[in-house]
Design a protein around this motif. Structure first.
Motif, PDB file in Angstrom:
ATOM      1  N   VAL A  13      12.959   8.819  -6.935  1.00 37.79           N
ATOM      2  CA  VAL A  13      11.690   9.467  -6.620  1.00 37.79           C
ATOM      3  C   VAL A  13      10.707   8.500  -6.000  1.00 37.79           C
ATOM      4  O   VAL A  13       9.849   8.882  -5.205  1.00 37.79           O
ATOM      5  CB  VAL A  13      11.104  10.101  -7.908  1.00 37.79           C
ATOM      6  N   LEU A  14      10.826   7.212  -6.312  1.00 33.91           N
ATOM      7  CA  LEU A  14       9.889   6.229  -5.791  1.00 33.91           C
ATOM      8  C   LEU A  14       9.877   6.188  -4.271  1.00 33.91           C
ATOM      9  O   LEU A  14       8.911   5.733  -3.665  1.00 33.91           O
ATOM     10  CB  LEU A  14      10.227   4.822  -6.306  1.00 33.91           C
ATOM     11  N   GLY A  15      10.942   6.649  -3.627  1.00 31.24           N
ATOM     12  CA  GLY A  15      10.986   6.516  -2.184  1.00 31.24           C
ATOM     13  C   GLY A  15      11.088   7.812  -1.427  1.00 31.24           C
ATOM     14  O   GLY A  15      11.609   7.828  -0.325  1.00 31.24           O
ATOM     15  N   LEU A  16      10.538   8.890  -1.959  1.00 34.88           N
ATOM     16  CA  LEU A  16      10.873  10.190  -1.409  1.00 34.88           C
ATOM     17  C   LEU A  16      10.084  10.632  -0.192  1.00 34.88           C
ATOM     18  O   LEU A  16      10.202  11.763   0.221  1.00 34.88           O
ATOM     19  CB  LEU A  16      10.723  11.243  -2.506  1.00 34.88           C
ATOM     20  N   LEU A 147       7.428   0.366  -1.556  1.00 33.21           N
ATOM     21  CA  LEU A 147       6.650   0.966  -2.628  1.00 33.21           C
ATOM     22  C   LEU A 147       6.640   0.091  -3.879  1.00 33.21           C
ATOM     23  O   LEU A 147       5.645   0.024  -4.592  1.00 33.21           O
ATOM     24  CB  LEU A 147       7.201   2.357  -2.948  1.00 33.21           C
ATOM     25  N   LEU A 148       7.729  -0.593  -4.145  1.00 35.11           N
ATOM     26  CA  LEU A 148       7.785  -1.471  -5.315  1.00 35.11           C
ATOM     27  C   LEU A 148       6.920  -2.714  -5.134  1.00 35.11           C
ATOM     28  O   LEU A 148       6.408  -3.265  -6.109  1.00 35.11           O
ATOM     29  CB  LEU A 148       9.232  -1.894  -5.589  1.00 35.11           C
ATOM     30  N   THR A 149       6.749  -3.161  -3.906  1.00 35.55           N
ATOM     31  CA  THR A 149       6.025  -4.412  -3.662  1.00 35.55           C
ATOM     32  C   THR A 149       4.589  -4.200  -3.208  1.00 35.55           C
ATOM     33  O   THR A 149       3.851  -5.164  -3.020  1.00 35.55           O
ATOM     34  CB  THR A 149       6.760  -5.244  -2.598  1.00 35.55           C
ATOM     35  N   GLY A 150       4.175  -2.948  -3.016  1.00 35.49           N
ATOM     36  CA  GLY A 150       2.799  -2.692  -2.604  1.00 35.49           C
ATOM     37  C   GLY A 150       2.550  -2.894  -1.128  1.00 35.49           C
ATOM     38  O   GLY A 150       1.396  -3.025  -0.710  1.00 35.49           O
ATOM     39  N   ASN A 151       3.602  -2.900  -0.324  1.00 34.31           N
ATOM     40  CA  ASN A 151       3.451  -3.001   1.122  1.00 34.31           C
ATOM     41  C   ASN A 151       3.405  -1.608   1.747  1.00 34.31           C
ATOM     42  O   ASN A 151       3.740  -0.609   1.107  1.00 34.31           O
ATOM     43  CB  ASN A 151       4.612  -3.799   1.725  1.00 34.31           C
ATOM     44  N   SER A 206       2.146  11.310  -3.979  1.00 33.78           N
ATOM     45  CA  SER A 206       1.002  10.404  -3.953  1.00 33.78           C
ATOM     46  C   SER A 206       1.320   9.180  -4.794  1.00 33.78           C
ATOM     47  O   SER A 206       1.979   9.280  -5.833  1.00 33.78           O
ATOM     48  CB  SER A 206      -0.265  11.089  -4.468  1.00 33.78           C
ATOM     49  N   LEU A 207       0.870   8.031  -4.334  1.00 34.82           N
ATOM     50  CA  LEU A 207       1.096   6.762  -5.023  1.00 34.82           C
ATOM     51  C   LEU A 207      -0.219   6.005  -5.052  1.00 34.82           C
ATOM     52  O   LEU A 207      -0.826   5.752  -4.011  1.00 34.82           O
ATOM     53  CB  LEU A 207       2.157   5.943  -4.287  1.00 34.82           C
ATOM     54  N   ASP A 208      -0.663   5.664  -6.255  1.00 41.96           N
ATOM     55  CA  ASP A 208      -1.904   4.918  -6.421  1.00 41.96           C
ATOM     56  C   ASP A 208      -1.604   3.558  -7.034  1.00 41.96           C
ATOM     57  O   ASP A 208      -0.958   3.466  -8.095  1.00 41.96           O
ATOM     58  CB  ASP A 208      -2.878   5.686  -7.323  1.00 41.96           C
ATOM     59  N   TYR A 209      -2.075   2.491  -6.371  1.00 42.89           N
ATOM     60  CA  TYR A 209      -1.923   1.130  -6.873  1.00 42.89           C
ATOM     61  C   TYR A 209      -3.208   0.700  -7.569  1.00 42.89           C
ATOM     62  O   TYR A 209      -4.317   0.929  -7.061  1.00 42.89           O
ATOM     63  CB  TYR A 209      -1.653   0.158  -5.726  1.00 42.89           C
ATOM     64  N   THR A 210      -3.074   0.044  -8.726  1.00 41.85           N
ATOM     65  CA  THR A 210      -4.235  -0.455  -9.466  1.00 41.85           C
ATOM     66  C   THR A 210      -3.896  -1.811 -10.083  1.00 41.85           C
ATOM     67  O   THR A 210      -2.786  -2.323  -9.914  1.00 41.85           O
ATOM     68  CB  THR A 210      -4.643   0.526 -10.580  1.00 41.85           C
TER      69      THR A 210
END
Length: 270
Positions: A13-16, A147-151, A206-210
């Protein structure tokens, strides 16, 4: 959803939001311009004082110790322990432990995803097209790594303009039929949020980085929340899935941390 394959599906799901395998479309993120309908009403960001360089992380190997949570209509897993190892552009390895035991181990490559279910003594092996069909979004290794690295999920290409959106700078791209909105902080120039929308199915991610912290010379997001809304079928209601990843430690290194992975002969493929 079969709980045996939960770990595989959660990471998939992380890369959908990638659109790699649709017919008659451009390669994701490579379009030099966006259609007028995508940018109508947006206020352009003035780059005349210099190029707005989005800050991204470069590395040879990345390792992380993290907590992983997964919530859907049928599953609720809170704060499982997970170790991650990434070789840039090549491999993502992970190991999940619960109650002191390793319950799953996975290896993600540009070709496929393989997960060992160490509790049930079997394994799962999927290609990206298989997972893409199952989730109604396409999946690629490059997107998952980003997505895993925040790029950025797709690199910015010449001709792709920036726009103001509240306190953030918006990079809007079209990956085939999917619109990808990337929101970047104006002061630190770090990716803060991604939202991908498929106008055909209305599926969204949606992906939110914090929790940004200094990691060597980079700012790195130590927490991320993914919310995926998809329809299993056109006549069915949306189903929501939430995935949270919180890192307690992240290291960038030039030394190979090792990627131990093998499928025991006694394991059955599911």
């Amino acid at each position: 959803m079969n709980s045996k394959i939960l770990w595989l599906l959660a990471f998939a799901v992380l890369g959908l939001s990638s659109c790699k395998n649709r017919k008659n479309k451009a390669i994701p993120g490579t379009e030099s311009t966006q259609p007028d309908s995508l940018t109508a009403g947006l206020v352009p960001f003035d780059e005349r004082k210099g190029t707005f360089e989005i800050q991204e992380i470069d590395f040879d190997y990345l390792t992380a110790k993290s907590k992983f949570s997964f919530k859907s209509s049928k599953q609720d897993i809170d704060n499982a322990n997970i170790n991650l190892r990434v070789k840039k552009d090549s491999l993502i390895w992970f190991s999940v432990t619960a109650m002191g035991f390793e319950v799953a181990r996975g290896l993600i490559s540009p070709q496929e995803i393989v997960v060992l279910d160490k509790f049930h003594k079997d394994y799962f092996q999927f290609s990206y097209p298989q997972l893409s069909r199952q989730f109604k979004f396409d999946l690629s290794y490059a997107l998952l790594q980003s997505l895993l690295t925040g790029n950025l999920p797709f690199p910015r290409q010449p001709g792709q303009n920036l726009y103001r959106s509240g306190d953030a700078i918006l990079l809007r791209q079209n990956a085939g039929p999917i619109t990808v909105n990337s929101y970047i902080g104006e002061s630190d120039r770090k990716l803060e949020r991604v939202k991908a929308v498929d106008p055909l199915s209305q599926n969204t991610l949606s992906l939110d980085y914090t929790d940004f912290k200094q990691l060597e010379k980079y700012l790195f997001p130590f927490a991320g929340l993914i919310v995926l809304n998809t329809k299993p079928a056109p006549d069915q209601p949306f189903v929501q899935t939430e995935i949270r990843l919180e890192h307690s430690r992240v290291d960038l290194t030039k030394d190979n941390p090792g990627f131990p992975f093998s499928i025991p002969d006694s394991y059955e493929r599911k």
